[in-house]
Design a protein around this motif. Structure first.
Motif, PDB file in Angstrom:
ATOM      1  N   LYS A   1       0.905  -1.445  -0.086  1.00 33.11           N
ATOM      2  CA  LYS A   1       0.169  -0.086  -0.104  1.00 33.11           C
ATOM      3  C   LYS A   1       0.910   1.264   0.003  1.00 33.11           C
ATOM      4  N   GLU A   2       1.936   1.373  -0.948  1.00 36.54           N
ATOM      5  CA  GLU A   2       2.843   2.287  -0.762  1.00 36.54           C
ATOM      6  C   GLU A   2       2.217   3.370  -1.798  1.00 36.54           C
ATOM      7  N   ASP A   3       2.097   4.762  -1.105  1.00 33.81           N
ATOM      8  CA  ASP A   3       1.721   5.975  -1.919  1.00 33.81           C
ATOM      9  C   ASP A   3       2.805   6.302  -2.954  1.00 33.81           C
ATOM     10  N   ILE A   4       2.565   6.186  -4.223  1.00 39.77           N
ATOM     11  CA  ILE A   4       3.592   6.273  -5.276  1.00 39.77           C
ATOM     12  C   ILE A   4       2.908   7.556  -6.036  1.00 39.77           C
ATOM     13  N   GLN A   5       3.755   8.579  -6.362  1.00 41.10           N
ATOM     14  CA  GLN A   5       3.388   9.554  -7.371  1.00 41.10           C
ATOM     15  C   GLN A   5       4.361   9.653  -8.415  1.00 41.10           C
ATOM     16  N   TYR A   6       3.657   9.687  -9.721  1.00 44.95           N
ATOM     17  CA  TYR A   6       4.619   9.537 -11.229  1.00 44.95           C
ATOM     18  C   TYR A   6       4.595  10.874 -11.752  1.00 44.95           C
ATOM     19  N   ASP A   7       5.762  11.003 -12.497  1.00 46.90           N
ATOM     20  CA  ASP A   7       6.160  12.331 -12.923  1.00 46.90           C
ATOM     21  C   ASP A   7       5.386  12.229 -14.562  1.00 46.90           C
ATOM     22  N   LEU A   8       4.439  13.047 -14.738  1.00 53.56           N
ATOM     23  CA  LEU A   8       3.554  12.844 -16.096  1.00 53.56           C
ATOM     24  C   LEU A   8       4.467  13.362 -17.095  1.00 53.56           C
ATOM     25  N   SER A   9       5.353  14.179 -16.733  1.00 51.83           N
ATOM     26  CA  SER A   9       6.459  14.949 -18.010  1.00 51.83           C
ATOM     27  C   SER A   9       7.613  14.003 -18.349  1.00 51.83           C
ATOM     28  N   ASP A  10       7.679  12.831 -17.451  1.00 54.96           N
ATOM     29  CA  ASP A  10       9.029  12.085 -17.798  1.00 54.96           C
ATOM     30  C   ASP A  10       8.879  11.559 -19.360  1.00 54.96           C
ATOM     31  N   PRO A  11       9.908  11.812 -20.062  1.00 55.59           N
ATOM     32  CA  PRO A  11       9.649  11.261 -21.526  1.00 55.59           C
ATOM     33  C   PRO A  11      10.016   9.895 -21.524  1.00 55.59           C
ATOM     34  N   GLU A  12      10.609   9.255 -20.295  1.00 52.42           N
ATOM     35  CA  GLU A  12      10.744   7.714 -20.362  1.00 52.42           C
ATOM     36  C   GLU A  12       9.637   7.147 -19.719  1.00 52.42           C
ATOM     37  N   GLY A  13       8.534   7.895 -19.289  1.00 46.24           N
ATOM     38  CA  GLY A  13       7.349   7.065 -18.597  1.00 46.24           C
ATOM     39  C   GLY A  13       6.713   6.128 -19.193  1.00 46.24           C
ATOM     40  N   THR A  14       5.865   5.285 -18.531  1.00 46.85           N
ATOM     41  CA  THR A  14       5.062   4.388 -19.067  1.00 46.85           C
ATOM     42  C   THR A  14       3.790   4.925 -19.769  1.00 46.85           C
ATOM     43  N   GLU A  15       3.460   4.541 -21.102  1.00 50.32           N
ATOM     44  CA  GLU A  15       2.192   5.017 -21.535  1.00 50.32           C
ATOM     45  C   GLU A  15       1.569   4.209 -22.509  1.00 50.32           C
ATOM     46  N   ASN A  16       0.340   4.213 -22.515  1.00 49.16           N
ATOM     47  CA  ASN A  16      -0.647   3.478 -23.357  1.00 49.16           C
ATOM     48  C   ASN A  16      -1.147   4.443 -24.332  1.00 49.16           C
ATOM     49  N   ILE A  17      -1.061   3.706 -25.565  1.00 44.74           N
ATOM     50  CA  ILE A  17      -1.620   4.497 -26.975  1.00 44.74           C
ATOM     51  C   ILE A  17      -2.626   4.026 -27.679  1.00 44.74           C
ATOM     52  N   VAL A  18      -3.678   4.566 -28.120  1.00 45.44           N
ATOM     53  CA  VAL A  18      -4.861   3.750 -28.795  1.00 45.44           C
ATOM     54  C   VAL A  18      -5.087   4.791 -30.038  1.00 45.44           C
ATOM     55  N   LEU A  19      -4.883   4.227 -31.094  1.00 46.03           N
ATOM     56  CA  LEU A  19      -5.237   4.657 -32.447  1.00 46.03           C
ATOM     57  C   LEU A  19      -6.695   4.491 -32.732  1.00 46.03           C
ATOM     58  N   VAL A  20      -7.738   5.565 -33.288  1.00 49.29           N
ATOM     59  CA  VAL A  20      -8.999   4.964 -33.536  1.00 49.29           C
ATOM     60  C   VAL A  20      -9.395   5.714 -34.761  1.00 49.29           C
ATOM     61  N   SER A  21     -10.108   5.038 -35.816  1.00 53.82           N
ATOM     62  CA  SER A  21     -10.358   5.542 -37.044  1.00 53.82           C
ATOM     63  C   SER A  21     -12.205   5.830 -36.711  1.00 53.82           C
ATOM     64  N   LEU A  22     -12.576   6.768 -36.760  1.00 56.29           N
ATOM     65  CA  LEU A  22     -13.899   7.195 -36.512  1.00 56.29           C
ATOM     66  C   LEU A  22     -14.908   7.521 -37.698  1.00 56.29           C
ATOM     67  N   ALA A  23     -15.940   7.147 -37.710  1.00 55.13           N
ATOM     68  CA  ALA A  23     -16.894   7.661 -38.894  1.00 55.13           C
ATOM     69  C   ALA A  23     -18.083   8.082 -38.527  1.00 55.13           C
ATOM     70  N   HIS A  24     -19.258   8.511 -39.261  1.00 49.75           N
ATOM     71  CA  HIS A  24     -20.468   9.286 -38.836  1.00 49.75           C
ATOM     72  C   HIS A  24     -21.421   8.555 -37.620  1.00 49.75           C
ATOM     73  N   ASP A  25     -21.257   6.934 -37.857  1.00 54.34           N
ATOM     74  CA  ASP A  25     -22.088   6.272 -36.867  1.00 54.34           C
ATOM     75  C   ASP A  25     -21.878   6.510 -35.392  1.00 54.34           C
ATOM     76  N   ALA A  26     -20.635   7.056 -35.191  1.00 56.95           N
ATOM     77  CA  ALA A  26     -20.192   7.164 -33.748  1.00 56.95           C
ATOM     78  C   ALA A  26     -20.787   8.841 -33.340  1.00 56.95           C
ATOM     79  N   ASP A  27     -21.255   9.400 -34.222  1.00 53.74           N
ATOM     80  CA  ASP A  27     -21.525  11.223 -34.011  1.00 53.74           C
ATOM     81  C   ASP A  27     -22.865  11.134 -32.986  1.00 53.74           C
ATOM     82  N   GLY A  28     -22.726  12.244 -32.313  1.00 56.18           N
ATOM     83  CA  GLY A  28     -23.859  12.695 -31.159  1.00 56.18           C
ATOM     84  C   GLY A  28     -24.634  13.717 -32.268  1.00 56.18           C
TER      85      GLY A  28
END
Length: 228
Positions: free
Chosen positions: A107-134
Motif C-alpha cells: 500500500k505504498e503511495d507513489i506519485q509519478y512524473d507525467l512529464s517524464d519522456p521515459e515514462g510508461t504510456e498506453n496509446i490507442v489509435l481510432v478511426s472514427l466515422a459518422h455512426d459514432a456521431d452525437g
C-alpha cells in the motif's frame, strides 16, 4: 439462420497519415495489437470489439504499448502496421502474480512524473466515422469518454498485469471532434496506492491538438499472496 457479417479492420486509415506511421516506427513502442487480442478473452470490452466495430462507426482500432524505462523493439518496416496477434491474454494478465500481490499488500503511495519522456504510456489509435456521431459530423461525447476510460483501463492492465474497474471518471471537453477522423488517445499513470490507481488521458489529433482530457480512479482486482 443468422449469418455473421464479415468485419474489416481498415488499417489503411492509419497508414494514410504520416504521424501514425511515425508511431509505428517508434522503437519505444514495443507492441501493437488490434482488437483480436481483446476478443481472445470472451466478454471483455465488447463495446469496442463488437458493438461499435463497423465500417460506419469505429472503422479501425489499434492498441500501442510504450513501457518506457529504456525498453525498445526492432522496427522491421516503418511503413506497415505489424500487429502482435500471437500475444496471449495470459502473457498480459498472468494467472499467478506475486509481484502485484506484494504491491497491493505494501500500500505504498507513489506519485509519478507525467512529464517524464521515459515514462510508461498506453496509446490507442481510432478511426472514427459518422455512426459514432452525437450531432452531425461531431463525435458523441459518450464515445469520447469511453475512449478515455478504455485507454486508462488498458494502461493499468498492461502495467500491473491485473484487470481493473473504473471507480471515478472525469472528462473535460476542450473542442469539437469532427468526423470522420483518426485520433490518438494516450494515457499515463499519475498515482498508485495498493489496489488503487489514478490515471490521466487525452484525445488528440496528429499535431498535438487536444479534443478532451480525462482523469480516472481505478481499482485493481484483489490479489492475495500464495502461501508457501
Amino acid at each position: 439462420m443468422m449469418t455473421t457479417r464479415r468485419r474489416t479492420e481498415h488499417l489503411e486509415d492509419f497508414t494514410a497519415h504520416e504521424w501514425c506511421k511515425a508511431l509505428f516506427a517508434d522503437p519505444s513502442i514495443t507492441s501493437i495489437h488490434d482488437r483480436r487480442l481483446f476478443e481472445a478473452r470472451d466478454g471483455w470490452n465488447l463495446l469496442f470489439t463488437r458493438g461499435l466495430f463497423t465500417s460506419d462507426a469505429i472503422r479501425a482500432f489499434l492498441d500501442l504499448w510504450k513501457p518506457g524505462h529504456g525498453k525498445r523493439r526492432e522496427v522491421i518496416d516503418p511503413d506497415s502496421v505489424v500487429t502482435h496477434t500471437d500475444t496471449t491474454w495470459e502473457e498480459i494478465v498472468p494467472p499467478d502474480n506475486p509481484k502485484e500481490a506484494a504491491r497491493q499488500a505494501a500500500k505504498e503511495d507513489i506519485q509519478y512524473d507525467l512529464s517524464d519522456p521515459e515514462g510508461t504510456e498506453n496509446i490507442v489509435l481510432v478511426s472514427l466515422a459518422h455512426d459514432a456521431d452525437g450531432n452531425y459530423a461531431s463525435l458523441h461525447g459518450g464515445i469520447t469518454a469511453s475512449l478515455l476510460d478504455h485507454c486508462m483501463g488498458c494502461l493499468i492492465v498492461k502495467n500491473y498485469g491485473i484487470p481493473n474497474a473504473t471507480s471515478e471518471l472525469r472528462v473535460k471537453y476542450k473542442k469539437n471532434l469532427v468526423t470522420p477522423s483518426v485520433v490518438k488517445v494516450r494515457a499515463k499513470i499519475m498515482r498508485e496506492k495498493g489496489r488503487y490507481v489514478e490515471a490521466v488521458s487525452w484525445v488528440e489529433d496528429g499535431a498535438g491538438g487536444v479534443f478532451a482530457e480525462g482523469w480516472g480512479s481505478f481499482v485493481k482486482n484483489k490479489v492475495v499472496m500464495s502461501k508457501m
